[in-house]
Design a protein around this motif. Sequence first.
Motif, PDB file in Angstrom:
ATOM      1  N   ASN A 206       0.828  -1.210   0.000  1.00  0.00           N
ATOM      2  CA  ASN A 206       0.000   0.000   0.000  1.00  0.00           C
ATOM      3  C   ASN A 206       0.858   1.255   0.000  1.00  0.00           C
ATOM      4  OD1 ASN A 206       0.571  -0.982   2.714  1.00  0.00           O
ATOM      5  ND2 ASN A 206      -0.647   0.717   3.477  1.00  0.00           N
ATOM      6  N   GLU A 207       2.008   1.197   0.688  1.00  0.00           N
ATOM      7  CA  GLU A 207       2.862   2.396   0.718  1.00  0.00           C
ATOM      8  C   GLU A 207       3.620   2.555  -0.608  1.00  0.00           C
ATOM      9  OE1 GLU A 207       2.263   4.553   2.657  1.00  0.00           O
ATOM     10  OE2 GLU A 207       1.609   3.704   4.569  1.00  0.00           O
ATOM     11  N   TYR A 208       3.907   1.442  -1.253  1.00  0.00           N
ATOM     12  CA  TYR A 208       4.496   1.508  -2.599  1.00  0.00           C
ATOM     13  C   TYR A 208       3.531   2.228  -3.553  1.00  0.00           C
ATOM     14  CZ  TYR A 208       6.152  -0.130  -7.161  1.00  0.00           C
ATOM     15  OH  TYR A 208       6.583  -0.197  -8.464  1.00  0.00           O
ATOM     16  N   ARG A 210       1.050   4.223  -2.739  1.00  0.00           N
ATOM     17  CA  ARG A 210       0.908   5.626  -2.332  1.00  0.00           C
ATOM     18  C   ARG A 210       2.094   6.443  -2.840  1.00  0.00           C
ATOM     19  NH1 ARG A 210      -1.120   7.770   3.475  1.00  0.00           N
ATOM     20  NH2 ARG A 210       0.360   6.329   4.408  1.00  0.00           N
ATOM     21  N   ASP A 211       3.299   5.885  -2.769  1.00  0.00           N
ATOM     22  CA  ASP A 211       4.475   6.583  -3.294  1.00  0.00           C
ATOM     23  C   ASP A 211       4.375   6.761  -4.810  1.00  0.00           C
ATOM     24  OD1 ASP A 211       5.729   7.112  -0.923  1.00  0.00           O
ATOM     25  OD2 ASP A 211       7.194   5.500  -1.070  1.00  0.00           O
ATOM     26  N   ALA A 212       3.937   5.711  -5.511  1.00  0.00           N
ATOM     27  CA  ALA A 212       3.776   5.829  -6.968  1.00  0.00           C
ATOM     28  C   ALA A 212       2.904   7.046  -7.283  1.00  0.00           C
ATOM     29  CB  ALA A 212       3.152   4.550  -7.537  1.00  0.00           C
ATOM     30  N   GLY A 214       2.292   9.646  -5.377  1.00  0.00           N
ATOM     31  CA  GLY A 214       2.999  10.868  -4.990  1.00  0.00           C
ATOM     32  C   GLY A 214       4.019  11.289  -6.038  1.00  0.00           C
ATOM     33  N   LEU A 215       4.505  10.321  -6.812  1.00  0.00           N
ATOM     34  CA  LEU A 215       5.501  10.587  -7.849  1.00  0.00           C
ATOM     35  C   LEU A 215       4.853  10.801  -9.215  1.00  0.00           C
ATOM     36  CD1 LEU A 215       7.990   7.868  -6.611  1.00  0.00           C
ATOM     37  CD2 LEU A 215       8.495  10.332  -6.680  1.00  0.00           C
ATOM     38  N   LEU A 217       2.765   8.728 -10.833  1.00  0.00           N
ATOM     39  CA  LEU A 217       2.426   7.510 -11.570  1.00  0.00           C
ATOM     40  C   LEU A 217       1.012   7.089 -11.198  1.00  0.00           C
ATOM     41  CD1 LEU A 217       5.797   5.720 -10.810  1.00  0.00           C
ATOM     42  CD2 LEU A 217       5.106   6.654 -13.024  1.00  0.00           C
TER      43      LEU A 217
ATOM     44  N   VAL B  48       6.540   9.513   0.022  1.00  0.00           N
ATOM     45  CA  VAL B  48       6.944  10.624  -0.850  1.00  0.00           C
ATOM     46  C   VAL B  48       6.314  11.932  -0.366  1.00  0.00           C
ATOM     47  CG1 VAL B  48       6.625  11.575  -3.176  1.00  0.00           C
ATOM     48  CG2 VAL B  48       7.475   9.232  -2.885  1.00  0.00           C
ATOM     49  N   GLU B  49       5.046  11.869   0.020  1.00  0.00           N
ATOM     50  CA  GLU B  49       4.378  13.084   0.542  1.00  0.00           C
ATOM     51  C   GLU B  49       5.030  13.580   1.823  1.00  0.00           C
ATOM     52  OE1 GLU B  49       0.167  12.973   1.097  1.00  0.00           O
ATOM     53  OE2 GLU B  49      -0.246  12.968  -1.045  1.00  0.00           O
ATOM     54  N   TYR B  70       9.640  -0.379   1.514  1.00  0.00           N
ATOM     55  CA  TYR B  70       8.602  -1.389   1.297  1.00  0.00           C
ATOM     56  C   TYR B  70       8.937  -2.789   1.794  1.00  0.00           C
ATOM     57  CZ  TYR B  70       8.281   2.469  -1.976  1.00  0.00           C
ATOM     58  OH  TYR B  70       8.326   3.723  -2.532  1.00  0.00           O
ATOM     59  N   VAL B  84       9.333   3.315  -9.060  1.00  0.00           N
ATOM     60  CA  VAL B  84       8.919   4.040  -7.854  1.00  0.00           C
ATOM     61  C   VAL B  84      10.104   4.166  -6.901  1.00  0.00           C
ATOM     62  CG1 VAL B  84       7.351   4.012  -5.871  1.00  0.00           C
ATOM     63  CG2 VAL B  84       6.541   3.250  -8.123  1.00  0.00           C
TER      64      VAL B  84
END
Lengths: 262, 262
Positions: A206-208, A210-212, A214-215, A217, B48-49, B70, B84
């Motif tokens: 889920n954090e992967y 969320r980061d995608a 944020g970037l 993607l 990232v946020e 991750y 990512v």
Amino acid sequence: MSQTVQQIIEMILAAVPGAPFAQTVDTLKIGDPREPVTGIAVTFLATVEVIEAAIARGANFIITHEPTFYNHLDDVQWLEKDAVYTAKRRLLEDHGMAVWRFHDYLHAMRPDPTMTGMLRALNWADYQDPSNPFVCHLPPRSLETLVAEVKTALGLETVRVVGAGDACERVGILVGAPGGEWQIKVFGQGNVDVLLCGEINEWETNEYVRDALGLGLVKALVVLGHAASEEPGMREMVPWLQARVPEVPVSFVSVGEPFMWR
Amino acid sequence: MSQTVQQIIEMILAAVPGAPFAQTVDTLKIGDPREPVTGIAVTFLATVEVIEAAIARGANFIITHEPTFYNHLDDVQWLEKDAVYTAKRRLLEDHGMAVWRFHDYLHAMRPDPTMTGMLRALNWADYQDPSNPFVCHLPPRSLETLVAEVKTALGLETVRVVGAGDACERVGILVGAPGGEWQIKVFGQGNVDVLLCGEINEWETNEYVRDALGLGLVKALVVLGHAASEEPGMREMVPWLQARVPEVPVSFVSVGEPFMWR
């Protein structure tokens, strides 16, 4: 003369490539392997309610995908004085029940019935990517539409969603809880827009996603729930067993929704 | 001259019984330990946020409870070609950010700030059982009331609940994801009516509680979410750090709700 617990297990193993395995959690958790089987109850997880339903149907053999005693190895040493464990064990013993786990061997069948069952439940078999069986290539639809369809098809009240998507086309499916590395690799190597999964560790996939996001993607994750993701696969085994042991009644017992969402 | 990343880490370790540990995931994940710290951002997980918020506040040192890449060990070998991961790493490098994990050492502090923080957030410090710090003895209330109170206190939209209770009095609290054995032992040895927990494996504690209910025992489980269960503990570290490095701005960055509930 009906077949015994051991004979039915051996019949299943004969259909699994490479079986028997030297290391496996798929062992008889309780019961006498020489006992003639009066009926088989197939389930995702042998809860007390599932056991009672099996008894009510006259079944004395439960085939379960997940553990019976609350840990992957069904280690019970730490549970010996626990009131829930001892009462559950007594319930099984009092009714002469046998419980066999069908996890590693199920996922080793080709095709894996959990994937076949999920594709059937979603009515997506025609969309399966011939080069990657864990990916479906769908006509594009919004994440919102996709989530609504999946919930209806699987009869789910609530799912957990991360991410976004206006045109979800490549959808990965990874049932159960194989861990973040497997799940995340489906995004990279499988190049999916969305992953439908069973269960996550909340510091991983889920954090992967969320980061995608944020970037910049566009990726999404739909967490179905472990039981919801694998019940269709265990359901596949009912007709499979019925065809092979026609003299034994075989039925599926659903664990139902594990959670109230409040 | 401001303190360096390394000096601040050493100052924290000096407050942890038994530190430094021979084995720990609490390592510097990225950045130069000799860098003077311009500001500290404390968080549950450096998304990232969160990184962007830290940069915007002029902080170059993130102290995070959970992994950055991750997986529990922050092993990145399998991620080397992942879009990512590489973009997140570049974001951190381009801004000269240092990220240190504060997990094992946080839970080794006495009292554990995650427990102190949760008791403060729930306003339950007066109810803590003197003989068992993981249990609160509350005036009895229904499970429904308890869940509503907890959601309001922690600002949660949705939690997952298993079980029942008309008169919940003994409430266990076990933040994070310590595994089913620890969680289940709180029911047995801690004799709790309800356990509030961070995260579960879905073949463990929730099924134990469901079985308890099936056997006529009144037990309940409230799954808060991993982040929701540990953010209050990480928040505790902000005044703690401010008191010890008054020349460095320290602030908390929330990861927010990880999921949309659909």
